[in-house]
Design a protein around this motif. Structure first.
Motif, short mmCIF file in Angstrom:
data_model
loop_
_atom_site.label_atom_id
_atom_site.label_comp_id
_atom_site.label_asym_id
_atom_site.label_seq_id
_atom_site.Cartn_x
_atom_site.Cartn_y
_atom_site.Cartn_z
N THR A 56 2.93 3.38 7.10
CA THR A 56 2.37 4.73 7.01
C THR A 56 2.93 5.51 5.83
OG1 THR A 56 4.05 5.55 8.57
CG2 THR A 56 1.94 4.86 9.50
N ALA A 57 2.02 6.13 5.11
CA ALA A 57 2.42 6.99 3.99
C ALA A 57 2.83 8.36 4.56
CB ALA A 57 1.26 7.14 3.02
N LYS A 100 0.81 -1.22 0.00
CA LYS A 100 0.00 0.00 0.00
C LYS A 100 0.84 1.27 0.00
CE LYS A 100 -4.17 -1.86 2.08
NZ LYS A 100 -5.05 -1.87 3.25
N THR A 101 2.04 1.21 0.59
CA THR A 101 2.87 2.42 0.68
C THR A 101 4.11 2.35 -0.20
OG1 THR A 101 4.15 1.56 2.54
CG2 THR A 101 2.15 2.85 3.07
N LYS A 109 6.81 1.12 0.80
CA LYS A 109 7.95 1.30 1.71
C LYS A 109 8.53 -0.05 2.14
CE LYS A 109 6.74 5.67 3.89
NZ LYS A 109 6.41 6.26 5.20
#
Length: 134
Positions: free
Chosen positions: A132-133, A95-96, A98
């Motif tokens: 976390t974005a 989703k990010t 990262k």
């Protein structure tokens, strides 16, 4: 002399092969009432009971929410019916986008060749940063 694998060998077989082999080996040695506790702060925090809950609550999510997720063990310690595995998680959260790398320890309790419980200890801060974005 017995041909029964040691508790250490049982746990090693759940980390040392391909993801598919590790999963097969884990399912073969989970007791029907096995308790699997993911640490507070980890995205899948909580206790899962039985192979179905463990697979659905942890491993299916790892396989669908992360790219290249890996748990690489560098040290095992065995003491009777307890085995600890120490290592590093790594992967990229889809989703990010990262990447993370976080140290972990897993403490297993076994009886008669079956895993009764696993408790995870992890540097959850590193994992949370990937979730976390910015």
């Amino acid at each position: 002399m017995t041909n029964t694998p040691s508790n250490l060998a049982i746990i090693q077989a759940t980390y040392e092969g391909t993801s598919e082999e590790n999963g097969k080996n884990l399912l073969a040695v989970l007791a029907p009432e096995a308790r699997w506790t993911e640490a507070a702060g980890f995205p899948y925090a909580g206790t899962y009971v039985g192979p179905e809950q463990i697979v659905a609550g942890v491993f299916q999510r790892l396989g669908t929410e992360w790219d290249g997720y890996n748990a690489k063990v560098h040290t095992y310690l065995a003491d009777g019916d307890r085995v600890a595995a120490f290592g590093v998680y790594s992967g990229t959260y889809r989703k990010t986008g990262k990447h993370m790398s976080a140290t972990f320890a897993h403490l297993y309790h076994l009886k008669d060749g079956k895993i009764l419980s696993m408790e995870q200890y992890v540097d959850s801060h590193m994992v949370q940063q990937a979730l976390t974005a910015q």
